[in-house]
Design a protein around this motif. Structure first.
Motif, short mmCIF file in Angstrom:
data_model
loop_
_atom_site.label_atom_id
_atom_site.label_comp_id
_atom_site.label_asym_id
_atom_site.label_seq_id
_atom_site.Cartn_x
_atom_site.Cartn_y
_atom_site.Cartn_z
N SER A 1 0.29 1.83 4.80
CA SER A 1 1.48 1.90 3.96
C SER A 1 2.64 2.48 4.74
CB SER A 1 1.25 2.81 2.74
OG SER A 1 0.24 2.31 1.92
N THR A 2 3.85 2.15 4.29
CA THR A 2 5.06 2.75 4.84
C THR A 2 6.14 2.77 3.77
OG1 THR A 2 6.55 2.77 6.75
CG2 THR A 2 6.13 0.63 5.74
N THR A 3 7.06 3.70 3.88
CA THR A 3 8.21 3.75 2.98
C THR A 3 9.38 3.04 3.65
OG1 THR A 3 7.48 5.79 1.96
CG2 THR A 3 9.82 5.24 1.74
N MET B 1 7.72 -2.68 19.09
CA MET B 1 8.02 -2.32 17.72
C MET B 1 7.42 -0.95 17.43
SD MET B 1 7.68 -4.64 14.37
CE MET B 1 8.75 -5.74 15.24
N ASN B 2 8.17 -0.08 16.81
CA ASN B 2 7.73 1.27 16.53
C ASN B 2 6.85 1.29 15.29
OD1 ASN B 2 7.39 3.97 16.09
ND2 ASN B 2 9.55 4.44 15.85
N THR B 3 5.57 1.60 15.48
CA THR B 3 4.64 1.66 14.35
C THR B 3 4.39 3.11 13.92
OG1 THR B 3 2.74 1.62 15.85
CG2 THR B 3 3.49 -0.50 14.94
N ASN B 4 5.17 4.05 14.45
CA ASN B 4 5.00 5.45 14.09
C ASN B 4 5.39 5.74 12.65
OD1 ASN B 4 4.10 6.07 16.64
ND2 ASN B 4 6.15 6.55 17.39
N SER B 5 6.13 4.84 12.00
CA SER B 5 6.55 5.07 10.62
C SER B 5 5.46 4.74 9.60
CB SER B 5 7.79 4.23 10.31
OG SER B 5 7.48 2.86 10.42
N ILE B 6 4.32 4.23 10.06
CA ILE B 6 3.22 3.91 9.15
C ILE B 6 2.65 5.23 8.64
CG2 ILE B 6 1.03 2.71 8.89
CD1 ILE B 6 3.59 0.98 9.56
N GLN B 7 2.66 5.41 7.31
CA GLN B 7 2.30 6.69 6.72
C GLN B 7 0.80 6.95 6.73
OE1 GLN B 7 4.28 6.18 3.01
NE2 GLN B 7 6.10 7.23 3.75
N HIS B 8 0.02 5.95 6.43
CA HIS B 8 -1.42 6.15 6.49
C HIS B 8 -2.11 4.82 6.76
CE1 HIS B 8 -1.40 4.80 2.25
NE2 HIS B 8 -2.63 4.47 2.47
N SER B 9 -3.26 4.96 7.35
CA SER B 9 -4.07 3.79 7.64
C SER B 9 -5.51 4.19 7.38
CB SER B 9 -3.87 3.37 9.10
OG SER B 9 -4.58 2.19 9.36
N ARG C 1 -6.56 -7.35 13.06
CA ARG C 1 -5.77 -7.27 11.82
C ARG C 1 -5.21 -5.86 11.63
NH1 ARG C 1 -2.94 -10.25 10.48
NH2 ARG C 1 -2.63 -9.10 8.58
N LYS C 2 -5.99 -4.84 11.99
CA LYS C 2 -5.53 -3.46 11.83
C LYS C 2 -4.26 -3.24 12.67
CE LYS C 2 -7.03 1.31 12.25
NZ LYS C 2 -8.09 2.22 12.62
N LYS C 3 -4.30 -3.66 13.91
CA LYS C 3 -3.14 -3.51 14.80
C LYS C 3 -1.98 -4.37 14.31
CE LYS C 3 -1.84 -3.85 19.64
NZ LYS C 3 -2.26 -4.20 20.98
N ALA C 4 -2.27 -5.62 13.93
CA ALA C 4 -1.23 -6.54 13.46
C ALA C 4 -0.60 -6.05 12.17
CB ALA C 4 -1.81 -7.94 13.27
N ARG C 5 -1.41 -5.45 11.27
CA ARG C 5 -0.89 -4.96 10.00
C ARG C 5 0.13 -3.86 10.22
NH1 ARG C 5 -5.24 -4.24 8.01
NH2 ARG C 5 -5.53 -2.15 8.76
N ALA C 6 -0.15 -2.93 11.15
CA ALA C 6 0.79 -1.85 11.44
C ALA C 6 2.10 -2.42 11.99
CB ALA C 6 0.17 -0.86 12.43
N ALA C 7 2.01 -3.40 12.89
CA ALA C 7 3.21 -4.01 13.46
C ALA C 7 3.98 -4.79 12.39
CB ALA C 7 2.84 -4.93 14.62
N HIS D 1 -0.06 -2.71 2.67
CA HIS D 1 -0.74 -3.95 3.06
C HIS D 1 -2.22 -3.64 3.22
CE1 HIS D 1 2.91 -6.27 4.90
NE2 HIS D 1 3.14 -5.83 3.67
N ARG D 2 -3.03 -4.42 2.56
CA ARG D 2 -4.48 -4.22 2.57
C ARG D 2 -5.15 -5.53 2.98
NH1 ARG D 2 -4.61 -3.20 -2.36
NH2 ARG D 2 -4.03 -1.03 -2.07
N THR D 3 -6.12 -5.44 3.86
CA THR D 3 -6.93 -6.60 4.24
C THR D 3 -8.37 -6.27 3.89
OG1 THR D 3 -5.45 -7.09 6.08
CG2 THR D 3 -7.61 -8.14 6.12
N ARG D 4 -9.02 -7.17 3.16
CA ARG D 4 -10.42 -6.99 2.79
C ARG D 4 -11.22 -8.20 3.23
NH1 ARG D 4 -11.27 -7.55 -2.49
NH2 ARG D 4 -9.23 -8.44 -2.88
#
Length: 161
Positions: A27-29, A1-9, A143-149, A123-126
């Motif tokens: 986040s992503t658009t 899965m291409n996670t390059n579209s994630i705008q910021h982390s 979670r960081k890796k899973a959130r991007a995917a 998507h935010r995880t706290r």
């Protein structure tokens, strides 16, 4: 899965004497209306179709504040989610109990563009509570890796509808 579209982390940590917290956000658009994206959230049984970390998911009733759901990841134990706040076509706030702590999931949507034809999904995880630093280290990296995917999968699924 291409996670390059994630705008910021981002990652942040705040500690007070009583409530240490750790937070991860991405986040992503998505080129789809906010109603399309929220419908994917509302179909919890369908989460595995866009979130590669989720093996199965279920909801005990309609998607409203106060309802409980269950998520079974591909690795790790099942989690009981309490939906603290559900705002139609805007946000989901969920909590999952951990020993001496809590994991919080915030999914937020914002309409983008003049016609509302695209959506900014965040998507935010706290982690909070006495063992927040420990849970952040044990679960946070995964979670960081899973959130991007998950965001990449959500984008792909919503844009294909």
């Amino acid at each position: 899965m291409n996670t390059n579209s994630i705008q910021h982390s981002t990652y942040s940590s705040t500690t007070t004497p009583r409530t240490p917290t750790m937070q991860f956000e991405a986040s992503t658009t998505i080129n789809a209306p906010i109603t399309t994206v929220f419908a994917l959230y509302a179909d919890m049984a369908g989460w595995p179709s866009w979130d590669p970390d989720v093996k199965s998911a279920s909801l005990q009733g309609a998607l409203v504040s106060g309802v409980q759901g269950q998520v079974v990841p591909h690795s790790g134990p099942k989690s009981i989610l309490h939906f603290v706040e559900v705002v139609q076509n805007k946000s989901l706030r969920m909590e999952c109990k951990l020993p001496l702590g809590m994991m919080h999931f915030d999914y937020e949507l914002q309409a983008q563009g003049g016609q509302g034809t695209s959506t900014l999904a965040t998507h935010r995880t706290r982690f909070s509570g006495l063992l927040a630093p420990l849970w952040s280290r044990l679960i946070g990296a995964r979670r960081k890796k899973a959130r991007a995917a998950a965001l990449a999968g959500l984008k792909s699924k919503a844009e294909s509808l």
